[in-house]
Design a protein around this motif. Structure first.
Motif, PDB file in Angstrom:
ATOM      1  N   SER A   3       8.160  30.985  38.626  1.00 42.11           N
ATOM      2  CA  SER A   3       8.408  31.787  37.437  1.00 42.11           C
ATOM      3  C   SER A   3       8.639  33.235  37.808  1.00 42.11           C
ATOM      4  CB  SER A   3       7.213  31.699  36.497  1.00 42.11           C
ATOM      5  OG  SER A   3       7.388  32.561  35.392  1.00 42.11           O
ATOM      6  N   ALA A   5       8.795  35.302  35.030  1.00 36.58           N
ATOM      7  CA  ALA A   5       8.137  35.861  33.847  1.00 36.58           C
ATOM      8  C   ALA A   5       6.732  35.285  33.802  1.00 36.58           C
ATOM      9  CB  ALA A   5       8.905  35.481  32.589  1.00 36.58           C
ATOM     10  N   ASP A   6       5.817  35.997  33.199  1.00 36.88           N
ATOM     11  CA  ASP A   6       4.425  35.535  33.172  1.00 36.88           C
ATOM     12  C   ASP A   6       3.909  35.246  34.576  1.00 36.88           C
ATOM     13  OD1 ASP A   6       4.505  35.591  30.358  1.00 36.88           O
ATOM     14  OD2 ASP A   6       5.215  33.524  30.275  1.00 36.88           O
ATOM     15  N   ASN A   7       4.248  36.111  35.511  1.00 39.01           N
ATOM     16  CA  ASN A   7       3.964  35.818  36.916  1.00 39.01           C
ATOM     17  C   ASN A   7       2.480  35.695  37.254  1.00 39.01           C
ATOM     18  OD1 ASN A   7       3.176  38.643  37.309  1.00 39.01           O
ATOM     19  ND2 ASN A   7       5.345  39.041  37.147  1.00 39.01           N
ATOM     20  N   HIS A   8       1.593  36.198  36.422  1.00 43.01           N
ATOM     21  CA  HIS A   8       0.162  36.087  36.699  1.00 43.01           C
ATOM     22  C   HIS A   8      -0.436  34.772  36.210  1.00 43.01           C
ATOM     23  CE1 HIS A   8       0.671  40.445  37.129  1.00 43.01           C
ATOM     24  NE2 HIS A   8      -0.370  40.364  37.926  1.00 43.01           N
ATOM     25  N   THR A   9       0.311  34.015  35.416  1.00 45.39           N
ATOM     26  CA  THR A   9      -0.235  32.781  34.850  1.00 45.39           C
ATOM     27  C   THR A   9       0.547  31.546  35.283  1.00 45.39           C
ATOM     28  OG1 THR A   9       1.062  33.084  32.833  1.00 45.39           O
ATOM     29  CG2 THR A   9      -1.183  33.968  32.835  1.00 45.39           C
ATOM     30  N   ARG A  10       1.219  31.620  36.395  1.00 49.92           N
ATOM     31  CA  ARG A  10       1.978  30.484  36.932  1.00 49.92           C
ATOM     32  C   ARG A  10       1.419  30.092  38.297  1.00 49.92           C
ATOM     33  NH1 ARG A  10       3.757  28.899  32.368  1.00 49.92           N
ATOM     34  NH2 ARG A  10       5.145  30.348  31.347  1.00 49.92           N
ATOM     35  N   GLY A  13       4.157  32.875  41.048  1.00 54.32           N
ATOM     36  CA  GLY A  13       4.842  33.864  40.224  1.00 54.32           C
ATOM     37  C   GLY A  13       5.485  34.927  41.082  1.00 54.32           C
ATOM     38  N   GLY A  29      -2.454  28.695  32.778  1.00 52.85           N
ATOM     39  CA  GLY A  29      -2.878  28.902  31.401  1.00 52.85           C
ATOM     40  C   GLY A  29      -3.811  27.776  31.002  1.00 52.85           C
ATOM     41  N   LEU A  35      -5.926  33.871  36.392  1.00 55.20           N
ATOM     42  CA  LEU A  35      -4.880  34.795  36.822  1.00 55.20           C
ATOM     43  C   LEU A  35      -4.565  34.529  38.284  1.00 55.20           C
ATOM     44  CD1 LEU A  35      -5.939  38.196  35.220  1.00 55.20           C
ATOM     45  CD2 LEU A  35      -4.112  36.654  34.498  1.00 55.20           C
TER      46      LEU A  35
END
Length: 92
Positions: A3, A5-10, A13, A29, A35
């Motif tokens: 990802s 986008a949303d790199n802290h929740t993949r 990232g 998530g 994180l």
């Protein structure tokens, strides 16, 4: 999953910066979010996908069952995971 986008929740990232890519690993998530940990900064365009491939290879060879990358990192320790990768070859 990769990802930008949303790199802290993949699981993996990527965040682009003027000096290259910052790579995060182990985010998720869901009901128990996590994180991602910052693995490395300033990875050039021509090396970032090779690093992603190496992260996936290590995960595939060592994770158990349907264990997510973040759970794997929690089990073995982030510093231990980092030591499995020669990060110097991916930065300027």
């Amino acid at each position: 999953m990769l990802s930008i986008a949303d790199n802290h929740t993949r699981d993996i990232g990527l965040m682009g910066t003027p000096k290259g890519w910052t790579v995060f690993v182990g985010g998720k998530g869901g009901t128990i979010p996590r994180l991602g940990d910052r693995l490395v900064i300033n990875v050039p365009d021509d090396k970032v996908l090779d690093l992603v491939d190496e992260v996936i290879k290590i995960y595939n060879e060592n994770a158990t069952g349907k264990e997510r990358l973040g759970s794997y990192l929690d089990r073995i320790g982030f510093e231990n995971f980092k030591s499995m990768i020669n990060l110097d070859k991916y930065i300027h």
